[in-house]
Design a protein around this motif. Structure first.
Motif, PDB file in Angstrom:
ATOM      1  N   ILE A 162      -1.678  13.814  -0.324  1.00  0.00           N
ATOM      2  CA  ILE A 162      -0.668  13.074   0.438  1.00  0.00           C
ATOM      3  C   ILE A 162      -0.687  13.528   1.893  1.00  0.00           C
ATOM      4  O   ILE A 162      -0.675  12.700   2.815  1.00  0.00           O
ATOM      5  N   ASP A 163      -0.712  14.828   2.115  1.00  0.00           N
ATOM      6  CA  ASP A 163      -0.741  15.351   3.484  1.00  0.00           C
ATOM      7  C   ASP A 163      -1.999  14.916   4.230  1.00  0.00           C
ATOM      8  O   ASP A 163      -1.938  14.541   5.405  1.00  0.00           O
ATOM      9  N   ASP A 164      -3.154  14.967   3.546  1.00  0.00           N
ATOM     10  CA  ASP A 164      -4.419  14.555   4.184  1.00  0.00           C
ATOM     11  C   ASP A 164      -4.378  13.078   4.555  1.00  0.00           C
ATOM     12  O   ASP A 164      -4.858  12.685   5.621  1.00  0.00           O
ATOM     13  N   THR A 165      -3.827  12.269   3.677  1.00  0.00           N
ATOM     14  CA  THR A 165      -3.729  10.831   3.945  1.00  0.00           C
ATOM     15  C   THR A 165      -2.835  10.580   5.153  1.00  0.00           C
ATOM     16  O   THR A 165      -3.167   9.767   6.027  1.00  0.00           O
ATOM     17  N   ALA A 166      -1.695  11.256   5.208  1.00  0.00           N
ATOM     18  CA  ALA A 166      -0.787  11.084   6.335  1.00  0.00           C
ATOM     19  C   ALA A 166      -1.468  11.493   7.644  1.00  0.00           C
ATOM     20  O   ALA A 166      -1.359  10.800   8.668  1.00  0.00           O
ATOM     21  N   ALA A 167      -2.191  12.614   7.614  1.00  0.00           N
ATOM     22  CA  ALA A 167      -2.889  13.080   8.822  1.00  0.00           C
ATOM     23  C   ALA A 167      -3.958  12.080   9.253  1.00  0.00           C
ATOM     24  O   ALA A 167      -4.103  11.785  10.451  1.00  0.00           O
ATOM     25  N   ALA A 168      -4.684  11.524   8.286  1.00  0.00           N
ATOM     26  CA  ALA A 168      -5.718  10.536   8.631  1.00  0.00           C
ATOM     27  C   ALA A 168      -5.110   9.293   9.248  1.00  0.00           C
ATOM     28  O   ALA A 168      -5.680   8.714  10.180  1.00  0.00           O
ATOM     29  N   MET A 193       4.412   4.876  -6.780  1.00  0.00           N
ATOM     30  CA  MET A 193       4.399   4.499  -8.208  1.00  0.00           C
ATOM     31  C   MET A 193       3.430   5.383  -8.989  1.00  0.00           C
ATOM     32  O   MET A 193       3.733   5.824 -10.100  1.00  0.00           O
ATOM     33  N   ALA A 194       2.263   5.665  -8.380  1.00  0.00           N
ATOM     34  CA  ALA A 194       1.289   6.518  -9.058  1.00  0.00           C
ATOM     35  C   ALA A 194       1.853   7.924  -9.246  1.00  0.00           C
ATOM     36  O   ALA A 194       1.681   8.538 -10.311  1.00  0.00           O
ATOM     37  N   LEU A 195       2.537   8.439  -8.244  1.00  0.00           N
ATOM     38  CA  LEU A 195       3.114   9.777  -8.330  1.00  0.00           C
ATOM     39  C   LEU A 195       4.207   9.837  -9.391  1.00  0.00           C
ATOM     40  O   LEU A 195       4.266  10.778 -10.190  1.00  0.00           O
ATOM     41  N   LYS A 196       5.055   8.816  -9.427  1.00  0.00           N
ATOM     42  CA  LYS A 196       6.109   8.775 -10.459  1.00  0.00           C
ATOM     43  C   LYS A 196       5.497   8.758 -11.857  1.00  0.00           C
ATOM     44  O   LYS A 196       5.975   9.434 -12.763  1.00  0.00           O
ATOM     45  N   ALA A 197       4.446   7.966 -12.029  1.00  0.00           N
ATOM     46  CA  ALA A 197       3.783   7.905 -13.332  1.00  0.00           C
ATOM     47  C   ALA A 197       3.132   9.238 -13.663  1.00  0.00           C
ATOM     48  O   ALA A 197       3.175   9.700 -14.814  1.00  0.00           O
ATOM     49  N   ARG A 198       2.545   9.893 -12.655  1.00  0.00           N
ATOM     50  CA  ARG A 198       1.840  11.155 -12.900  1.00  0.00           C
ATOM     51  C   ARG A 198       2.788  12.283 -13.283  1.00  0.00           C
ATOM     52  O   ARG A 198       2.488  13.091 -14.137  1.00  0.00           O
ATOM     53  N   VAL A 199       3.947  12.361 -12.656  1.00  0.00           N
ATOM     54  CA  VAL A 199       4.857  13.475 -12.939  1.00  0.00           C
ATOM     55  C   VAL A 199       5.616  13.301 -14.254  1.00  0.00           C
ATOM     56  O   VAL A 199       6.365  14.184 -14.648  1.00  0.00           O
ATOM     57  N   ALA A 250       0.825  -1.206   0.000  1.00  0.00           N
ATOM     58  CA  ALA A 250       0.000   0.000   0.000  1.00  0.00           C
ATOM     59  C   ALA A 250       0.861   1.259   0.000  1.00  0.00           C
ATOM     60  O   ALA A 250       0.515   2.258  -0.639  1.00  0.00           O
ATOM     61  N   MET A 251       1.985   1.227   0.691  1.00  0.00           N
ATOM     62  CA  MET A 251       2.883   2.384   0.702  1.00  0.00           C
ATOM     63  C   MET A 251       3.538   2.594  -0.655  1.00  0.00           C
ATOM     64  O   MET A 251       3.798   3.730  -1.057  1.00  0.00           O
ATOM     65  N   ALA A 252       3.807   1.524  -1.354  1.00  0.00           N
ATOM     66  CA  ALA A 252       4.459   1.635  -2.666  1.00  0.00           C
ATOM     67  C   ALA A 252       3.506   2.182  -3.727  1.00  0.00           C
ATOM     68  O   ALA A 252       3.943   2.864  -4.661  1.00  0.00           O
ATOM     69  N   ASN A 253       2.217   1.897  -3.580  1.00  0.00           N
ATOM     70  CA  ASN A 253       1.248   2.325  -4.596  1.00  0.00           C
ATOM     71  C   ASN A 253       1.254   3.828  -4.858  1.00  0.00           C
ATOM     72  O   ASN A 253       1.348   4.247  -6.013  1.00  0.00           O
ATOM     73  N   PRO A 254       1.158   4.693  -3.831  1.00  0.00           N
ATOM     74  CA  PRO A 254       1.163   6.132  -4.119  1.00  0.00           C
ATOM     75  C   PRO A 254       2.465   6.597  -4.767  1.00  0.00           C
ATOM     76  O   PRO A 254       2.455   7.459  -5.641  1.00  0.00           O
TER      77      PRO A 254
END
Length: 106
Positions: free
Chosen positions: A96-102, A74-80, A68-72
């Motif tokens: 990303i910040d909202d997810t970390a806070a949650a 990989m998605a971010l690398k693909a997006r940029v 689950a940690m790797a998914n964002p």
């Protein structure tokens, strides 16, 4: 590297190279190799007990969390790889910040 272990077991007489022309070196356990665990049953049982204890203490969720940690990432690398506007970058950073806070609050 796996080779030193079969070599050691072969030198001890617990393993021998089996026939085969596949380019690989198949091995088979000798009679002495089959008898060895019974000769030191206390050590073998202690080893299995330690393995069972480690398995009980292991966190079964770890592989799922790692994935689950790797998914964002990989998605971010693909997006940029595509152009990102300042607004899109702010939105991504916010997610990303909202997810970390949650996660911290849970």
């Amino acid at each position: 590297m796996v080779q030193p272990t079969p070599s050691l077991l072969k030198n001890e007489g617990f393993l021998r190279q089996a026939g085969g022309e596949t380019g690989r070196k198949p091995f088979e356990i000798t009679q002495a190799g089959r008898a060895e665990p019974d000769a030191d049953r206390t050590t073998v049982e202690a080893l299995f007990a330690r393995m069972e204890d480690a398995a009980r203490r292991a966190n079964p969720g770890r592989p799922r969390i790692a994935r689950a940690m790797a998914n964002p990432g990989m998605a971010l690398k693909a997006r940029v790889l595509r152009p990102v506007s300042p607004e899109e970058l702010d939105r991504i950073v916010g997610m990303i910040d909202d997810t970390a806070a949650a996660m911290e609050e849970s």
